[in-house]
Enzyme design. Structure first.
Site, PDB file in Angstrom:
ATOM      1  N   ARG A  93      37.662   6.356 -23.512  1.00 20.18           N
ATOM      2  CA  ARG A  93      37.288   5.906 -22.165  1.00 20.18           C
ATOM      3  C   ARG A  93      36.303   6.912 -21.582  1.00 20.18           C
ATOM      4  NH1 ARG A  93      42.873   6.462 -20.316  1.00 20.18           N
ATOM      5  NH2 ARG A  93      43.227   4.964 -21.959  1.00 20.18           N
TER       6      ARG A  93
ATOM      7  N   ASP B  38      38.642   8.634 -16.699  1.00 17.09           N
ATOM      8  CA  ASP B  38      40.025   8.331 -16.297  1.00 17.09           C
ATOM      9  C   ASP B  38      40.369   9.249 -15.133  1.00 17.09           C
ATOM     10  OD1 ASP B  38      42.651   7.178 -16.613  1.00 17.09           O
ATOM     11  OD2 ASP B  38      43.305   9.035 -17.575  1.00 17.09           O
TER      12      ASP B  38
ATOM     13  N   ARG C 102      34.265   1.538 -16.381  1.00 21.98           N
ATOM     14  CA  ARG C 102      35.574   1.367 -17.026  1.00 21.98           C
ATOM     15  C   ARG C 102      36.071  -0.066 -16.885  1.00 21.98           C
ATOM     16  NH1 ARG C 102      40.936   5.125 -16.941  1.00 21.98           N
ATOM     17  NH2 ARG C 102      42.054   3.838 -18.425  1.00 21.98           N
TER      18      ARG C 102
ATOM     19  N   ASP D 266      43.450  10.100 -12.686  1.00 19.37           N
ATOM     20  CA  ASP D 266      44.874   9.900 -12.408  1.00 19.37           C
ATOM     21  C   ASP D 266      45.275  10.678 -11.159  1.00 19.37           C
ATOM     22  OD1 ASP D 266      45.280   8.296 -14.621  1.00 19.37           O
ATOM     23  OD2 ASP D 266      45.811   9.983 -15.912  1.00 19.37           O
TER      24      ASP D 266
HETATM   25  P1  ADP Z   1      46.611   6.268 -18.487  1.00 15.04           P
HETATM   26  O1  ADP Z   1      45.969   7.047 -17.378  1.00 15.04           O
HETATM   27  O2  ADP Z   1      48.111   6.385 -18.499  1.00 15.04           O
HETATM   28  O3  ADP Z   1      45.992   6.547 -19.820  1.00 15.04           O
HETATM   29  P2  ADP Z   1      45.517   3.977 -17.129  1.00 15.04           P
HETATM   30  O4  ADP Z   1      44.522   4.865 -16.470  1.00 15.04           O
HETATM   31  O5  ADP Z   1      45.013   2.694 -17.739  1.00 15.04           O
HETATM   32  O6  ADP Z   1      46.325   4.732 -18.262  1.00 15.04           O
HETATM   33  O7  ADP Z   1      46.621   3.634 -16.044  1.00 15.04           O
HETATM   34  C1  ADP Z   1      47.547   2.618 -16.247  1.00 15.04           C
HETATM   35  C2  ADP Z   1      48.202   2.206 -14.934  1.00 15.04           C
HETATM   36  O8  ADP Z   1      48.976   3.287 -14.443  1.00 15.04           O
HETATM   37  C3  ADP Z   1      47.256   1.886 -13.810  1.00 15.04           C
HETATM   38  O9  ADP Z   1      47.087   0.511 -13.683  1.00 15.04           O
HETATM   39  C4  ADP Z   1      47.919   2.475 -12.565  1.00 15.04           C
HETATM   40  O10 ADP Z   1      48.213   1.504 -11.582  1.00 15.04           O
HETATM   41  C5  ADP Z   1      49.199   3.041 -13.089  1.00 15.04           C
HETATM   42  N1  ADP Z   1      49.597   4.300 -12.447  1.00 15.04           N
HETATM   43  C6  ADP Z   1      50.852   4.571 -12.015  1.00 15.04           C
HETATM   44  N2  ADP Z   1      50.921   5.782 -11.474  1.00 15.04           N
HETATM   45  C7  ADP Z   1      49.682   6.314 -11.576  1.00 15.04           C
HETATM   46  C8  ADP Z   1      49.139   7.574 -11.180  1.00 15.04           C
HETATM   47  N3  ADP Z   1      49.892   8.506 -10.603  1.00 15.04           N
HETATM   48  N4  ADP Z   1      47.830   7.792 -11.423  1.00 15.04           N
HETATM   49  C9  ADP Z   1      47.066   6.832 -12.035  1.00 15.04           C
HETATM   50  N5  ADP Z   1      47.520   5.626 -12.415  1.00 15.04           N
HETATM   51  C10 ADP Z   1      48.825   5.371 -12.195  1.00 15.04           C
HETATM   52 MG    MG Z   2      44.665   6.746 -15.751  1.00 18.20          MG
END
Ligand code: ADP
Ligand code: MG
Length: 195
Positions: free
Chosen positions: A103, A106, A92, A108
């Site tokens: 992607r 991912d 990634r 989260d």
């Molecule tokens: P998304 O998951 O929203 O599609 P990204 O994976 O690119 O997008 O994440 C974007 C930003 O969100 C990351 O740089 C990260 O630091 C931030 N972020 C804030 N809170 C969280 C969370 N709970 N889990 C994952 N990323 C987070």
């Molecule tokens: Mg994310």
């Protein structure tokens, strides 16, 4: 709680998503990486769902989504850093991708126990977890009674009330992915509650 913000063993939930052809293998690698961490225990993966893309980028492959339950001694920020490292090692590169676009992997951080955190890099509970059918559906499969610490409602209640109408279809290819690989049955059982 320790000085770094971690608890000896907090239940944390990680959202899994991706829509590359090799995404199932990337999920498998992510599960293995999590399981190999000294401070991550009891890694369990939900069933996976094929989900209709959410957001402005409509012309792209459907996603695969699921959730992972772990118990961890890592603090929430260290856990997010670990998730980002795993994403990077799966190829990634955020600089080259469109928001909401394709992607491979991912990860989260959806929930970290009942903690509520909001800073520049990390928001927990994840700000869209309660609005997304593709998060709530697999989480209901593992923990319908889990309480969202922001609104005090169970995941089951949130799923029943969610406005998100994007389709989520149970995906039956996981077992095939795992069987094709060298994953031992023991490892499979670790990831899946009834595997
Ligand atoms: P998304 O998951 O929203 O599609 P990204 O994976 O690119 O997008 O994440 C974007 C930003 O969100 C990351 O740089 C990260 O630091 C931030 N972020 C804030 N809170 C969280 C969370 N709970 N889990 C994952 N990323 C987070
Ligand atoms: Mg994310």
């Amino acid at each position: 709680m320790r000085s770094d913000g971690s608890d000896p063993a907090v239940v944390a939930w990680v959202g899994l998503g991706g829509n590359w052809p090799q995404t199932p293998r990337l999920f498998q690698g992510a599960l293995r990486r999590l399981q190999s961490q000294a401070l991550v225990h009891k890694v369990v993966c939900s069933p996976l769902y094929l989900t209709e893309p959410v957001g402005p980028v409509c012309r792209q492959r459907w996603f695969l989504n699921g959730v992972i339950r772990i118990e961890t001694g890592l603090g929430p920020r260290a856990l997010l850093r670990l998730l980002h490292r795993i994403e990077r090692s799966a190829g990634r590169n955020r600089k080259q991708e469109r928001r909401w676009g394709p992607r491979g992997l991912d990860l989260d951080l959806l929930f970290y126990g009942a903690r509520r955190i909001c800073d520049r890099r990390l928001i927990v509970p994840h700000p869209r977890a309660h609005q997304r059918r593709f998060v709530l559906q697999p989480m209901v499969d593992l923990a319908p009674e889990w309480i969202h610490p922001g609104c005090g409602k169970t995941i089951d209640t949130l799923l029943q009330k969610v406005d998100d109408t994007h389709l989520t279809i149970l995906w039956d290819g996981w077992a095939r992915t795992l069987n094709r690989s060298n994953a031992s049955r023991a490892a499979t059982r670790t990831f899946f509650p009834d595997g």
